[in-house]
Write a protein that holds these residues in place. Structure first.
Motif, short mmCIF file in Angstrom:
data_model
loop_
_atom_site.label_atom_id
_atom_site.label_comp_id
_atom_site.label_asym_id
_atom_site.label_seq_id
_atom_site.Cartn_x
_atom_site.Cartn_y
_atom_site.Cartn_z
N GLN A 33 0.85 -1.17 0.00
CA GLN A 33 0.00 0.00 0.00
C GLN A 33 0.90 1.23 0.00
OE1 GLN A 33 -3.72 -0.40 2.50
NE2 GLN A 33 -2.53 -2.02 3.49
N GLN A 34 0.28 2.40 -0.05
CA GLN A 34 1.06 3.62 -0.11
C GLN A 34 1.94 3.81 1.11
OE1 GLN A 34 -1.76 6.79 -0.79
NE2 GLN A 34 -1.85 6.41 -2.99
N ASP A 35 1.53 3.27 2.23
CA ASP A 35 2.28 3.49 3.47
C ASP A 35 2.92 2.21 4.00
OD1 ASP A 35 -0.01 2.19 4.18
OD2 ASP A 35 -0.39 3.38 5.98
N SER A 36 3.06 1.19 3.16
CA SER A 36 3.63 -0.06 3.65
C SER A 36 4.46 -0.76 2.59
CB SER A 36 2.53 -1.01 4.16
OG SER A 36 1.67 -1.38 3.10
N GLY A 50 5.78 -0.35 8.02
CA GLY A 50 4.87 0.77 7.83
C GLY A 50 5.62 2.09 7.85
N PHE A 51 5.16 3.04 7.05
CA PHE A 51 5.81 4.35 6.95
C PHE A 51 4.84 5.43 7.43
CE2 PHE A 51 7.58 1.58 3.73
CZ PHE A 51 8.94 1.74 3.90
N SER A 52 5.31 6.32 8.26
CA SER A 52 4.52 7.44 8.74
C SER A 52 5.45 8.59 9.07
CB SER A 52 3.70 7.04 9.97
OG SER A 52 4.54 6.81 11.08
N TRP A 53 4.87 9.69 9.53
CA TRP A 53 5.70 10.85 9.88
C TRP A 53 6.61 10.55 11.06
CZ3 TRP A 53 5.25 12.93 14.76
CH2 TRP A 53 4.12 12.56 15.50
N ILE A 56 9.81 4.62 10.35
CA ILE A 56 9.51 3.29 9.83
C ILE A 56 9.32 2.33 11.00
CG2 ILE A 56 10.34 1.39 8.39
CD1 ILE A 56 12.07 3.36 6.90
#
Length: 234
Positions: A33-36, A50-53, A56
């Motif tokens: 997905q866009q964030d994984s 997972g990616f976030s502000w 990782i």
């Protein structure tokens, strides 16, 4: 000070030998997905990042197959012909002669195995897989440069009675709120490892499909579009 290998060894320090073994691991990366991002290590371990502000984070880590045992005889894990991830699902194609499409949920739960080998010509094996964005079908490219289309929508619409939904729900509950290290324990391997978690025995890895989760009154040929040649397509 590090000592060299013992009798019959390579003469390299232990750390060097370990580095050499790591060089032979097959690493595959796939954006689910866009964030994984999913990392497949030697087709044995799947790691979901997972990616976030905040950075990782490792969300899930589980075994796709039993890991090889050190200094003990064991069946080596299969090298999948192709493996990919999309949204919350992982898809892998096992090698010939018994070609299967394996499906896992991204949380580390084996979902279903679709047997394809008995419906294909003996000389055919798949080299790559692409899943539709709506998850309604998959495209499989074989070694003869033909593309086969499998309608997952049609297959599962006709196979709902053969899936043990209560077992799947229970496995999903078991996988929830489990830490990354916990998922790699022996107990949690039972939720995900091929072949046992798919209702198959170890002897069925290259044999005919069996088990209560494999049965279906639907013919695969009703859901599979025969290979279309891609030669000459610009």
């Amino acid at each position: 000070e590090e000592e060299g290998a013992g009798e019959g060894g390579t003469g390299e320090p232990p750390t060097a030998a370990r580095r050499g073994n790591c060089k032979h691991l097959l690493i595959r990366l796939c954006v689910a997905q866009q964030d994984s991002l999913v990392i497949f290590i030697d087709d044995v371990v799947a790691v979901l990042l997972g990616f976030s502000w905040r950075g990782i984070t490792a969300r899930h880590c589980f075994f796709l197959q039993h890991p090889p045992l050190v200094n003990e005889p064991s069946v080596p894990p299969l090298k999948f012909d192709s493996i990919t991830a999309l949204q919350e699902w992982i898809f892998a194609v096992t090698p010939a002669p018994e070609i299967r499409l394996l499906i896992w949920h991204i949380t580390g739960v084996a979902f279903h195995a679709i047997s394809l080998g008995e419906h294909l010509p003996s000389h055919v094996h798949f080299t790559s897989i692409v899943v539709a964005l709506d998850l309604l079908g998959v495209a499989l490219c074989d070694n003869q440069h033909n593309v086969w289309i499998l309608s997952l929508n049609r297959y599962f619409d006709s196979s709902l009675h053969s899936l043990d939904w209560e077992l799947l729900k229970e496995r999903q509950r078991c996988a929830q709120d489990v830490g990354v290290l916990g998922q790699t324990s022996k107990d949690y391997q039972e939720l995900s490892v091929f072949p046992e978690a798919f209702g198959l025995s170890a002897g069925d890895r290259a044999g005919a499909a069996s088990g209560r989760r494999q049965g279906s009154n639907t013919s695969i040929l009703d859901c599979l579009v025969e290979g279309v040649p891609t030669y000459g397509i610009p």
